[in-house]
Motif scaffolding. Structure first.
Motif, PDB file in Angstrom:
ATOM      1  N   ALA A   1       0.818  -1.213   0.000  1.00 17.01           N
ATOM      2  CA  ALA A   1       0.000   0.000   0.000  1.00 17.01           C
ATOM      3  C   ALA A   1       0.852   1.263   0.000  1.00 17.01           C
ATOM      4  O   ALA A   1       2.033   1.234   0.365  1.00 17.01           O
ATOM      5  CB  ALA A   1      -0.922  -0.004   1.225  1.00 17.01           C
TER       6      ALA A   1
ATOM      7  N   HIS B   1      -1.862   7.251  -0.341  1.00 18.92           N
ATOM      8  CA  HIS B   1      -2.308   7.936  -1.553  1.00 18.92           C
ATOM      9  C   HIS B   1      -2.957   9.273  -1.194  1.00 18.92           C
ATOM     10  O   HIS B   1      -3.834   9.339  -0.326  1.00 18.92           O
ATOM     11  CB  HIS B   1      -3.314   7.049  -2.284  1.00 18.92           C
ATOM     12  CG  HIS B   1      -3.740   7.574  -3.605  1.00 18.92           C
ATOM     13  ND1 HIS B   1      -2.842   7.892  -4.603  1.00 18.92           N
ATOM     14  CD2 HIS B   1      -4.976   7.852  -4.117  1.00 18.92           C
ATOM     15  CE1 HIS B   1      -3.500   8.321  -5.659  1.00 18.92           C
ATOM     16  NE2 HIS B   1      -4.792   8.314  -5.388  1.00 18.92           N
TER      17      HIS B   1
ATOM     18  N   PRO C   1      -4.602   4.930  -6.726  1.00 18.63           N
ATOM     19  CA  PRO C   1      -3.328   4.470  -6.179  1.00 18.63           C
ATOM     20  C   PRO C   1      -2.767   3.358  -7.054  1.00 18.63           C
ATOM     21  O   PRO C   1      -3.514   2.686  -7.774  1.00 18.63           O
ATOM     22  CB  PRO C   1      -3.708   3.953  -4.793  1.00 18.63           C
ATOM     23  CG  PRO C   1      -5.139   3.565  -4.914  1.00 18.63           C
ATOM     24  CD  PRO C   1      -5.741   4.541  -5.878  1.00 18.63           C
TER      25      PRO C   1
ATOM     26  N   SER D   1      -1.587  -0.232  -8.240  1.00 20.09           N
ATOM     27  CA  SER D   1      -1.943  -1.602  -7.855  1.00 20.09           C
ATOM     28  C   SER D   1      -0.670  -2.347  -7.478  1.00 20.09           C
ATOM     29  O   SER D   1       0.420  -2.026  -7.948  1.00 20.09           O
ATOM     30  CB  SER D   1      -2.665  -2.319  -8.992  1.00 20.09           C
ATOM     31  OG  SER D   1      -1.839  -2.385 -10.132  1.00 20.09           O
TER      32      SER D   1
ATOM     33  N   GLN E   1      -1.128  -6.293  -2.172  1.00 24.89           N
ATOM     34  CA  GLN E   1      -2.288  -5.680  -1.516  1.00 24.89           C
ATOM     35  C   GLN E   1      -3.297  -6.757  -1.111  1.00 24.89           C
ATOM     36  O   GLN E   1      -3.464  -7.761  -1.799  1.00 24.89           O
ATOM     37  CB  GLN E   1      -2.948  -4.675  -2.454  1.00 24.89           C
ATOM     38  CG  GLN E   1      -2.158  -3.396  -2.648  1.00 24.89           C
ATOM     39  CD  GLN E   1      -2.754  -2.502  -3.709  1.00 24.89           C
ATOM     40  OE1 GLN E   1      -3.635  -2.909  -4.477  1.00 24.89           O
ATOM     41  NE2 GLN E   1      -2.270  -1.268  -3.782  1.00 24.89           N
TER      42      GLN E   1
ATOM     43  N   GLN F   1      -9.243  -1.088  -6.986  1.00 29.54           N
ATOM     44  CA  GLN F   1      -7.867  -0.634  -6.793  1.00 29.54           C
ATOM     45  C   GLN F   1      -7.756   0.286  -5.576  1.00 29.54           C
ATOM     46  O   GLN F   1      -6.841   0.147  -4.755  1.00 29.54           O
ATOM     47  CB  GLN F   1      -7.388   0.098  -8.053  1.00 29.54           C
ATOM     48  CG  GLN F   1      -5.873   0.172  -8.192  1.00 29.54           C
ATOM     49  CD  GLN F   1      -5.468   0.524  -9.618  1.00 29.54           C
ATOM     50  OE1 GLN F   1      -6.030  -0.023 -10.560  1.00 29.54           O
ATOM     51  NE2 GLN F   1      -4.503   1.425  -9.763  1.00 29.54           N
TER      52      GLN F   1
ATOM     53  N   ASN G   1      -5.995  -0.850  -1.849  1.00 33.58           N
ATOM     54  CA  ASN G   1      -4.914  -0.035  -1.292  1.00 33.58           C
ATOM     55  C   ASN G   1      -5.277   0.456   0.109  1.00 33.58           C
ATOM     56  O   ASN G   1      -4.442   0.442   1.025  1.00 33.58           O
ATOM     57  CB  ASN G   1      -4.620   1.162  -2.194  1.00 33.58           C
ATOM     58  CG  ASN G   1      -3.459   1.994  -1.683  1.00 33.58           C
ATOM     59  OD1 ASN G   1      -2.296   1.596  -1.741  1.00 33.58           O
ATOM     60  ND2 ASN G   1      -3.760   3.170  -1.137  1.00 33.58           N
TER      61      ASN G   1
END
Length: 515
Positions: free
Chosen positions: A208, A211, A218, A220, A224, A260, A264
């Motif tokens: 992660a 963001h 963010p 990928s 994650q 996505q 994240n």
């Protein structure tokens, strides 16, 4: 002194000294509270959980895990505020010194009968560290030692390690001063509440990033966490709180619900949660080194659960199990390792239970029920029916009731334009899957195919009798607990709650989960 008399005195005093030497001391209490933590995040509740918490996993193995622990609800978007008032006071949600019931259903000077005040009078040393704000300030002021600050950063000084350091410094002072009084430590964290700025190494572990660009997604990352099994790209109908910060303004998510973004954010959430686990381990190691751990009840819980993508929601302002329920693990003297029970407890039972464990008389203002009998395996539950409320947005809001395997959620929001019922059999459908979870595009995203019977049963004629039973039960609980509002299906009972303006929306009736 005559030698014979001296010998006689000696033999008389030896048994008395032995009695006092063998007399057990009062137990210590370490009450640990996370800020925004769903029970579904942990492996001891959810085998598919991505979060790694070796310290709490061990605590669960050495103590008792509660499978049905809940917060009672909120009349505020800041759900933590009434929740923390209930923890401190043992009062039900409509009987607090804040909210609609403050004037008519709360005794004066309640802060003098809250957690720290009660244990101070019982001879305990009381210490607190936690976030600032959205809490019960008058009760917090009762702690003898208090070190509060909001710490949601990714460094030792700005994150969860800071709270651990406050507890460790307090314990070091006890050692230096040879303080032998029993202690009550309220060990609260500011995470995993947003903003979820994790430490760099834990963010990397969960793939992660912090963001911050609202106009982009963010990156990928294969590390994650996967989407929750009950993820949805949007909730099936308006939840009744327009413009709610938790749904539209959380940094890193905002109003986005794409896979996505959610993956994240779960990675950030897990990074902050694992850091809490690490910091709990530091304190438990210190207590062990001091020889205090065996005489300490360790309680881990959270002020409420959290959605983070489940059911298309992000925040804590809903009554699904992932958010209404809380994690609860208790380890301590006399608790069988590896034990488990439903409990059917509320967070407001904390005061009664800690008093019971410590042999302290609870205050007359307490309305909670001690779950010590559950900890001692004398019974499995302390109540049969559980009630939940949320009306921090439009009124009357959401209500739920649970009895056995059955749960009803009702929504009456947006000036009565959204009126919904959801009926779940939690034994068959523990994740509260809706029809939307059966859609091929959602299954493709989550990799989870719900069973045919795993859906909202409110419109199923086969369950009409159960629905009516649960609606009657909900009304009974609302009346018993002095809920000041009524749903569209209920008599108004002559209540006149203060009117609040609500946005005008096109009227929507029926079960939107079928649409």
């Amino acid at each position: 002194m005559n030698p014979k008399l001296a010998l006689l005195v000696f033999w008389l005093l030896v048994p008395l000294a032995s009695v006092y030497a063998d007399k057990p001391s009062k137990p210590n209490i370490l009450f640990i509270l996370a800020d925004d933590q769903s029970p579904m995040d942990f492996g001891f509740y959810n085998p598919e959980a991505s979060l790694q918490t070796p310290v709490l996993d061990q605590l669960a193995k050495e103590g008792m895990v509660f499978d049905a622990a809940y917060h009672m609800g909120s009349f505020s978007g800041a759900v933590c505020t009434p929740s923390r008032h209930m923890i401190m006071s043992g009062r039900t949600v409509w009987h607090l010194p804040i909210g609609p019931g403050a004037k008519s259903h709360c005794p004066p000077n309640l802060e003098t009968n809250t957690l720290a005040a009660v244990f101070n009078r019982a001879g305990y040393s009381t210490m607190r560290t936690c976030k600032r704000g959205n809490s019960y300030e008058a009760a917090n002021q009762q702690f003898t030692v208090r070190q509060d600050a909001t710490k949601r950063g990714g460094t030792e000084e700005t994150g969860s390690a800071w709270h651990a350091t406050q507890v460790l410094e307090y314990l070091n002072d006890r050692e230096s001063n040879k303080d032998s009084s029993p202690f009550l430590i309220y060990y609260g964290f500011s995470h995993p509440h947003d903003t979820r700025d994790g430490t760099p190494e834990l963010l990397e572990k969960y793939g992660a990033v912090n963001h911050t660009d609202k106009n982009s997604l963010p990156p990928s990352d294969p590390d994650q966490p996967p989407l929750p099994a009950n993820y949805l790209p949007t909730h099936p109908f308006p939840h009744g709180h327009p413009g709610l910060r938790d749904e539209v303004a959380v940094s890193g998510v905002w109003g986005k619900r794409d896979p996505q973004t959610i993956r994240n954010e779960i990675g950030r959430y897990d990074a902050c949660s694992e850091n809490i686990d690490i910091q709990i381990g530091r304190v438990l190691d210190k207590l062990d080194a001091m020889g205090e751990l065996d005489n300490t009840y360790v309680i881990y819980t959270a002020d409420h659960g959290m959605a983070v993508g489940r059911h298309g929601l992000q925040g804590k302002q809903n009554l699904y199990e992932h958010t209404w329920r809380v994690p609860l693990v208790v380890k301590g003297p006399g608790i069988q390792p590896g034990s488990r029970a439903p409990g059917n407890v509320y967070l407001l039972d904390t005061l009664a239970t800690l008093c019971d464990l410590a042999g302290v008389e609870p205050p007359a203002s307490n309305e909670g029920i001690s779950f010590k009998p559950v900890l001692e395996r004398q019974q499995d539950v302390v109540r049969d029916v559980l009630y939940g409320a949320y009306c921090g947005g439009t009124k009357p809001g959401m209500r739920c009731v649970r009895k056995g395997d059955w749960k009803l959620i009702q929504y009456d929001v947006l000036d009565h334009t959204v009126q919904e019922k959801q009926l779940f059999n939690l034994a068959e459908n523990p994740l509260e899957f809706l029809d939307q979870h059966h859609a091929p595009e959602v299954i493709a995203q989550t990799g989870v195919t719900p069973k045919a019977n795993q859906t909202n049963l409110a419109n199923d004629p086969q369950h009409a009798e159960k629905l009516a039973e649960m609606e009657a039960l909900l009304l009974a609980e609302m009346r018993r607990l002095d809920d000041p509002y009524r749903m569209w299906t209920q008599p108004d009972d002559g209540l006149t709650p203060s009117a609040e303006p609500t946005p005008q929306k096109k009227r929507v009736r029926g079960n939107s989960s079928k649409k």
